[in-house]
Design a protein around this motif. Structure first.
Motif, short mmCIF file in Angstrom:
data_model
loop_
_atom_site.label_atom_id
_atom_site.label_comp_id
_atom_site.label_asym_id
_atom_site.label_seq_id
_atom_site.Cartn_x
_atom_site.Cartn_y
_atom_site.Cartn_z
N THR A 1 46.44 36.30 38.46
CA THR A 1 45.46 36.37 39.54
C THR A 1 45.93 35.47 40.68
O THR A 1 46.84 34.64 40.48
CB THR A 1 44.07 35.88 39.07
OG1 THR A 1 44.13 34.48 38.80
CG2 THR A 1 43.62 36.65 37.83
N THR B 1 35.77 34.18 44.34
CA THR B 1 35.66 35.23 43.34
C THR B 1 36.91 36.11 43.33
O THR B 1 37.43 36.47 42.26
CB THR B 1 34.41 36.10 43.60
OG1 THR B 1 33.25 35.28 43.58
CG2 THR B 1 34.29 37.19 42.54
N GLN B 2 37.39 36.46 44.53
CA GLN B 2 38.58 37.31 44.64
C GLN B 2 39.81 36.59 44.07
O GLN B 2 40.69 37.22 43.48
CB GLN B 2 38.83 37.70 46.09
CG GLN B 2 37.84 38.72 46.65
CD GLN B 2 38.06 38.97 48.13
OE1 GLN B 2 38.23 38.01 48.91
NE2 GLN B 2 38.06 40.23 48.52
N LYS C 1 40.07 37.02 40.17
CA LYS C 1 40.06 38.35 39.57
C LYS C 1 41.42 39.03 39.71
O LYS C 1 42.02 39.03 40.79
CB LYS C 1 38.99 39.23 40.23
CG LYS C 1 37.57 38.86 39.83
CD LYS C 1 36.58 39.85 40.39
CE LYS C 1 35.16 39.56 39.93
NZ LYS C 1 34.19 40.56 40.44
N GLN D 1 41.74 42.19 39.65
CA GLN D 1 41.49 43.40 40.43
C GLN D 1 41.88 43.19 41.89
O GLN D 1 42.24 44.14 42.59
CB GLN D 1 40.00 43.80 40.34
CG GLN D 1 39.64 45.09 41.06
CD GLN D 1 40.38 46.30 40.51
OE1 GLN D 1 40.62 46.38 39.31
NE2 GLN D 1 40.78 47.22 41.39
#
Length: 399
Positions: free
Chosen positions: A309, A355-356, A359, A361
């Motif tokens: 991440t 948060t990004q 993650k 994703q």
């Protein structure tokens, strides 16, 4: 070398000076002269151990016929050879002050006894070790192979006995003043040609004491499973400074000294350090687990899979990464992280939220890059694609 011209009444060279015959192609301004064709025709480097300085001048030349008795090691016979030369036959290589041997001219015979059982080598050894020769190889791709030219490299000698030279300085009405070494060493060495041991009485001023390079009794472990720290050496930049850490590749022995051959973990450059009894104690051994963390991505020792991440990397920290570039080339490199930067699909720069950053994703939704100083590239700023296909391994530097 005492004088700059043979017009002086004094000899041009001194006891212990390194000289060579006029046909030797030696150039002081060239560090790596390569000998081609018959390199065996190259004369040896000679060490002056006796000088005759005549009382009278030569009527034809107007100069004194100074002569020098010189010594060299013949590796074909594994014996020392001596030869007289006229001053006009020789050219200068190096001052005797550049090597030991001169101290024996003032030391007493009693004090010189401390050198019994000590290790010495002929003073010309370092110059002879630097000689290179080329061998032409005719192949589909014609190339030249460069190797060492070691024909006159002396072995290590051990001193069996120390003797006084009773004829250190003798004046003769015909030959003039003869200058000789004050101390003589009776030395022994292994004669590889005869597969036995040889002995000779050698003037002390042609030898160099190499006892400081004998680390055979050192308790240093030389464990390849550990890293090593050079306390007084650092990798430094305007932004960061860190102590040099190296990985041991091997310990090699070159004629009379040991070499610590290592790879710098920051620059990946391979280098070597000549070990002595003094500097070996300054090298610190460090367990690998104290230098780098365990793997930050993939399956860790606890059998937990950790995904890559943006938060894997922290600003202002060093990391060792295994990286595959656009050409598919895989390299291991140390980086100092400046920032993690991201762009959206239209390549507009965006700021990552906490948060990004945490993650995986995010690596699919945005184009993420590590902005860092790459020590493999001399500390230049580089950008690395942040995804699983390019970042194959990540370990944090702990020191």
């Amino acid at each position: 070398m005492k004088q700059n011209s043979t017009n002086s009444n004094e000899p041009l060279y001194k006891l212990g000076d390194l000289v060579t015959y006029l046909t030797n192609p030696f150039l002081k301004s060239v560090n790596e002269l390569v000998l081609k064709a018959k390199s065996e025709y190259t004369p040896p480097v000679l060490v002056v151990f006796e000088i005759t300085n005549p009382k009278n001048f030569n009527e034809q030349t107007g100069k004194k016929d100074v002569q020098y008795n010189c010594i060299f090691f013949n590796s074909k016979t594994c014996l020392f050879e001596r030869k007289w030369f006229k001053e006009t036959e020789l050219k200068f290589v190096s001052d005797h002050e550049n090597g030991s041997g001169n101290e024996f001219e003032t030391i007493s015979l009693c004090d010189a006894q401390q050198y019994v059982n000590k290790k010495f080598i002929l003073k010309s050894v370092d110059v002879e070790l630097k000689k290179l020769k080329s061998n032409f190889e005719k192949t589909d791709n014609v190339k030249t192979k460069i190797t060492a030219h070691l024909d006159f490299v002396s072995p290590i000698l051990t001193v069996l006995e120390v003797l006084s030279n009773e004829n250190k300085k003798v004046f003769d009405n015909i030959t003039g003043t003869k200058l000789r070494s004050a101390i003589l060493f009776k030395c022994k060495w292994f004669n590889a040609t005869k597969q036995t041991f040889s002995e000779d009485l050698i003037p002390s001023n042609v030898l160099t004491n190499v006892e400081q390079f004998d680390i055979s009794k050192s308790e240093f472990s030389f464990d390849k499973d550990n890293y090593y720290l050079f306390p007084e050496s650092t990798v430094k930049d305007k932004v960061y400074e860190v102590q040099d850490i190296v990985e041991l590749l091997n310990i090699s022995f070159n004629t009379y000294y040991y070499e610590f051959v290592y790879k710098n973990i920051f620059t990946q450059k391979i280098n070597n350090m000549i070990l002595t009894q003094d500097n070996i104690s300054a090298i610190q051994e460090i367990p690998r687990e104290d230098v780098f963390s365990s793997e930050l991505i993939g399956i860790n020792p606890q059998r937990i899979f950790k995904q890559l991440t943006p938060s894997t990397f922290k600003k202002g920290a060093f990391y060792k990464i295994v990286y595959k570039d656009k050409m598919g080339k895989i390299t291991e490199r140390m980086i100092y992280v400046i920032d993690i930067i991201a762009f959206n699909k239209s390549f507009t720069k965006v700021t990552l939220t906490p948060t990004q950053r945490s993650k995986t994703q995010t690596l699919h939704d945005l184009h993420c890059y590590i902005e860092a100083y790459c020590l493999l590239r001399n500390g230049d700023k580089r950008h690395f694609i942040l995804n699983h296909e390019n970042i194959l391994s990540v370990k944090r530097f702990l020191l």
